[in-house]
Design a protein around this motif. Structure first.
Motif, PDB file in Angstrom:
ATOM      1  N   ASN A 181       0.841  -1.206   0.000  1.00  0.00           N
ATOM      2  CA  ASN A 181       0.000   0.000   0.000  1.00  0.00           C
ATOM      3  C   ASN A 181       0.877   1.257   0.000  1.00  0.00           C
ATOM      4  O   ASN A 181       0.835   2.071   0.921  1.00  0.00           O
ATOM      5  CB  ASN A 181      -0.927  -0.030   1.216  1.00  0.00           C
ATOM      6  CG  ASN A 181      -2.054   0.987   1.120  1.00  0.00           C
ATOM      7  OD1 ASN A 181      -2.283   1.587   0.077  1.00  0.00           O
ATOM      8  ND2 ASN A 181      -2.755   1.187   2.225  1.00  0.00           N
TER       9      ASN A 181
ATOM     10  N   HIS B 276       2.054   4.809  -1.827  1.00  0.00           N
ATOM     11  CA  HIS B 276       1.505   5.840  -2.709  1.00  0.00           C
ATOM     12  C   HIS B 276       2.426   7.059  -2.786  1.00  0.00           C
ATOM     13  O   HIS B 276       3.188   7.345  -1.850  1.00  0.00           O
ATOM     14  CB  HIS B 276       0.139   6.309  -2.191  1.00  0.00           C
ATOM     15  CG  HIS B 276      -0.954   5.308  -2.389  1.00  0.00           C
ATOM     16  ND1 HIS B 276      -1.862   5.382  -3.418  1.00  0.00           N
ATOM     17  CD2 HIS B 276      -1.281   4.196  -1.681  1.00  0.00           C
ATOM     18  CE1 HIS B 276      -2.705   4.377  -3.345  1.00  0.00           C
ATOM     19  NE2 HIS B 276      -2.366   3.634  -2.286  1.00  0.00           N
TER      20      HIS B 276
ATOM     21  N   ASN C 116       2.572  11.082  -2.685  1.00  0.00           N
ATOM     22  CA  ASN C 116       1.802  12.004  -1.845  1.00  0.00           C
ATOM     23  C   ASN C 116       1.884  13.440  -2.347  1.00  0.00           C
ATOM     24  O   ASN C 116       1.827  14.392  -1.572  1.00  0.00           O
ATOM     25  CB  ASN C 116       2.288  11.925  -0.390  1.00  0.00           C
ATOM     26  CG  ASN C 116       3.781  12.175  -0.254  1.00  0.00           C
ATOM     27  OD1 ASN C 116       4.509  12.250  -1.240  1.00  0.00           O
ATOM     28  ND2 ASN C 116       4.245  12.297   0.984  1.00  0.00           N
TER      29      ASN C 116
ATOM     30  N   THR D 140       2.484  13.572 -10.647  1.00  0.00           N
ATOM     31  CA  THR D 140       3.183  12.292 -10.614  1.00  0.00           C
ATOM     32  C   THR D 140       3.831  12.064 -11.979  1.00  0.00           C
ATOM     33  O   THR D 140       3.169  11.640 -12.921  1.00  0.00           O
ATOM     34  CB  THR D 140       2.194  11.161 -10.282  1.00  0.00           C
ATOM     35  OG1 THR D 140       0.949  11.416 -10.965  1.00  0.00           O
ATOM     36  CG2 THR D 140       1.939  11.088  -8.800  1.00  0.00           C
TER      37      THR D 140
ATOM     38  N   ASN E 182      -5.665   7.463  -7.215  1.00  0.00           N
ATOM     39  CA  ASN E 182      -4.985   6.205  -6.904  1.00  0.00           C
ATOM     40  C   ASN E 182      -4.383   5.561  -8.141  1.00  0.00           C
ATOM     41  O   ASN E 182      -3.367   4.861  -8.056  1.00  0.00           O
ATOM     42  CB  ASN E 182      -5.967   5.231  -6.244  1.00  0.00           C
ATOM     43  CG  ASN E 182      -6.306   5.631  -4.817  1.00  0.00           C
ATOM     44  OD1 ASN E 182      -5.495   6.221  -4.119  1.00  0.00           O
ATOM     45  ND2 ASN E 182      -7.509   5.300  -4.386  1.00  0.00           N
TER      46      ASN E 182
ATOM     47  N   THR F 118      -0.977   7.187  -8.311  1.00  0.00           N
ATOM     48  CA  THR F 118      -0.125   7.249  -7.119  1.00  0.00           C
ATOM     49  C   THR F 118       0.257   5.888  -6.545  1.00  0.00           C
ATOM     50  O   THR F 118       1.268   5.769  -5.857  1.00  0.00           O
ATOM     51  CB  THR F 118      -0.808   8.050  -5.991  1.00  0.00           C
ATOM     52  OG1 THR F 118      -1.990   7.350  -5.553  1.00  0.00           O
ATOM     53  CG2 THR F 118      -1.172   9.458  -6.459  1.00  0.00           C
ATOM     54  N   HIS F 119      -0.531   4.848  -6.804  1.00  0.00           N
ATOM     55  CA  HIS F 119      -0.318   3.546  -6.166  1.00  0.00           C
ATOM     56  C   HIS F 119       0.716   2.746  -6.960  1.00  0.00           C
ATOM     57  O   HIS F 119       0.483   2.356  -8.101  1.00  0.00           O
ATOM     58  CB  HIS F 119      -1.637   2.780  -6.083  1.00  0.00           C
ATOM     59  CG  HIS F 119      -1.552   1.539  -5.252  1.00  0.00           C
ATOM     60  ND1 HIS F 119      -2.502   0.547  -5.267  1.00  0.00           N
ATOM     61  CD2 HIS F 119      -0.600   1.120  -4.351  1.00  0.00           C
ATOM     62  CE1 HIS F 119      -2.165  -0.415  -4.431  1.00  0.00           C
ATOM     63  NE2 HIS F 119      -1.014  -0.094  -3.874  1.00  0.00           N
TER      64      HIS F 119
ATOM     65  N   SER G 174       4.238   6.047   2.299  1.00  0.00           N
ATOM     66  CA  SER G 174       4.470   6.946   1.164  1.00  0.00           C
ATOM     67  C   SER G 174       5.797   6.599   0.512  1.00  0.00           C
ATOM     68  O   SER G 174       6.672   5.966   1.120  1.00  0.00           O
ATOM     69  CB  SER G 174       4.464   8.409   1.608  1.00  0.00           C
ATOM     70  OG  SER G 174       5.730   8.787   2.099  1.00  0.00           O
TER      71      SER G 174
END
Length: 538
Positions: free
Chosen positions: A67, A69, A71, A75, A484, A487-488, A508
């Motif tokens: 999990n 990501h 922040n 991106t 998401n 970012t994931h 993060s």
């Protein structure tokens, strides 16, 4: 006397065993791998076609942080690589995008641009080759690789390798021995005078082997029978790139026939064989620089770029992308085999992550009856200019529109009124989710905007677009948002003192560096997050 001598020998043996134990407790090499544009879900979506000794091995025998990501926004590749290796966000490290507007010159600035240096290739150095004038000069803080060099008084070796210059330079940091990237004009790996006035002999040998040529004179077909690729859409979708000289976006691709019409040597970036080239180059650097053979821990930073190009060209549901990740799995397997042979299974730490992820093409979303649409940055610039001209008179209010920011003319005497009016206008646009004016205390920004904002480099207006919306493009996908989808990213750890396991606790991307710092017992970079991934220390 005999008792004293025996006592001395016992103390000497214990002390030396303790020192030896301490020395053996540090890895000989750290290998940092960034897979450009890799979504976390690719570890699972394409898993049934992976080998047992690539991604699966890392997931089974290593530690999986599920999990993770980004922040901040945007991106993108430059900010992503900088954030991974500095342990902080663009608000501190200053790489706010791949490109941004330089306020002093009024010109667009590239994140690894440096016209005080020049390219170093096989031929004589060309001081006028500004297209390859590159260094980490734009990076404003230290990296984990810098701190490793400082800690060992530069005895550690640090090498960066990538197709993209920014993918090699930003991870390798300011103190690297070398950063090597690909010259799309001739198929060589090159560097700049920032690092050296000539290429090392082993790299000259590598370039003379013409590896890029051999790969480009082959055929790109699916590695496995195409009917095994059940986790992607039908081949030849309407929103996939069609290479010049080809009638459709379907397998196979006769590269030898297509290369001259598609940027020749530059074509290798857009096919999975670009990743093969990087693996071969990384192995050559490992052996040529004798990484992991000295007394200190060395660092090899590898960035795979072709995954990004394939995603941009064909999208995240394409057969081309699935084949690229099946092949990427084999690149990881090949690299692990070499590391085990050259360094030893328990003598290196390896981590894999991504500089950003990616999202679905709006045409695909529409076909699936999901929300999403295209927008045009040029149309936003034009309509905003027209609005401000009507309200305040004059022209040329908007200087530059980036992925998530807008620069307003710095010479305006009524800037505050203009900025407020611009925000009000933008908030009425269907595509816009949120607008922030950082310079005005009454304007509150969300955390993604704040983390991506640098007061000396960022624009006057920060913009967040609605989920599912994408800049207008003819094919493929892009990234840059705080959703998401973008970012994931994956994060896998493997090797020296890394226990098997996984965690779903949220982390993060900026927590990779403090984890490495504590694993290596070296100082944190000067602007780094100081909270590691705790589960790796249990």
């Amino acid at each position: 006397m005999k008792i004293a001598v025996k006592l001395f020998l016992i103390i000497y043996i214990i002390t030396n065993q303790s020192l030896l134990s301490q020395d053996n407790n540090k890895p000989k090499l750290v290998v940092g791998i960034v897979i450009d544009q890799m979504r976390a879900e690719y570890l699972y979506r394409f898993q049934e076609n992976y080998s047992e000794n690539g991604f699966k091995k890392l997931m089974t025998d290593g530690f999986h942080v599920k999990n993770v990501h980004y922040n901040y926004t945007p991106t993108s590749t430059g900010p992503g690589h900088a954030s991974i290796y500095t342990g902080t966000t663009p608000s501190n490290h200053g790489v706010i995008g791949n490109n941004w507007l330089d306020r002093k010159s009024g010109k667009e600035m590239y994140c690894s641009e440096d016209n005080t240096v020049y390219k170093i290739d096989m031929d004589n150095a060309d001081i006028n080759a500004t297209a390859y004038a590159r260094s980490p000069k734009k990076l404003l803080v230290t990296t984990i690789t810098d701190e490793l060099k400082l800690f060992t008084n530069k005895r550690s070796k640090v090498i960066g390798v990538s197709i993209k210059d920014r993918g090699a330079i930003l991870p390798a940091g300011h103190l690297a021995d070398y950063a090597f990237w690909y010259n799309s004009k001739n198929g060589n790996f090159i560097t700049s005078s920032y690092y050296s006035k000539k290429l090392p002999k082993w790299l000259e040998t590598f370039n003379n082997n013409k590896v890029a040529d051999s790969l480009l004179n082959s055929v790109w077909n699916t590695l496995l029978p195409i009917d095994k690729y059940v986790n992607s859409s039908a081949d030849n979708a309407s929103f996939e790139k069609i290479f010049n000289g080809k009638e459709d976006a379907a397998f196979p691709y006769d590269l030898k026939r297509l290369r001259k019409q598609n940027n020749d040597y530059g074509l290798i970036s857009e096919i999975p064989f670009g990743n093969t080239l990087v693996t071969k180059m990384a192995k050559a650097a490992l052996i040529g620089e004798r990484l992991g053979k000295g007394k200190e821990t060395d660092f090899l930073a590898i960035s795979y770029s072709s995954t990004d190009y394939v995603g941009h060209n064909f999208g995240i549901r394409s057969k081309e992308l699935e084949d690229t990740y099946v092949r990427m799995d084999r690149e990881i397997e090949s690299l692990l085999t070499t590391l085990d042979k050259e360094i030893g299974k328990e003598n290196y730490i390896l981590f894999i992550t991504a500089d950003h992820a990616a999202r679905d093409n709006p045409i695909y979303l529409e076909n699936m009856r999901l929300p999403g649409a295209f927008y045009s940055p040029l149309d936003i610039k034009k309509s905003l200019n027209e609005h401000l001209s009507q309200e305040f008179g004059g022209t040329n209010y908007v200087e530059y529109v980036g992925k998530s920011q807008i620069y307003i003319n710095k010479t305006l005497s009524n800037r505050e009124k203009v900025l407020k009016s611009a925000k009000s206008f933008l908030m009425k646009q269907e595509v816009v989710k949120e607008v922030c004016i950082p310079s005005l205390s009454t304007s509150l920004c969300n955390s993604f905007m704040e983390n991506g904002y640098h007061s000396k480099r960022s624009g006057d207006l920060l913009i967040s677009y609605n989920f599912g919306w994408m800049t207008d493009m003819k094919f493929g996908t892009t990234h840059g948002s705080s959703s998401n989808n973008d970012t994931h990213v994956p994060l896998l750890w493997y090797g020296h003192n890394i226990s098997k396991g996984e965690t779903i606790k949220p982390y993060s991307i900026t927590q990779i560096v403090p984890t490495l710092s504590f694993l290596l017992n070296i100082p944190l970079p000067n602007a780094s997050n100081n909270v590691p991934i705790f589960e790796l220390f249990k």
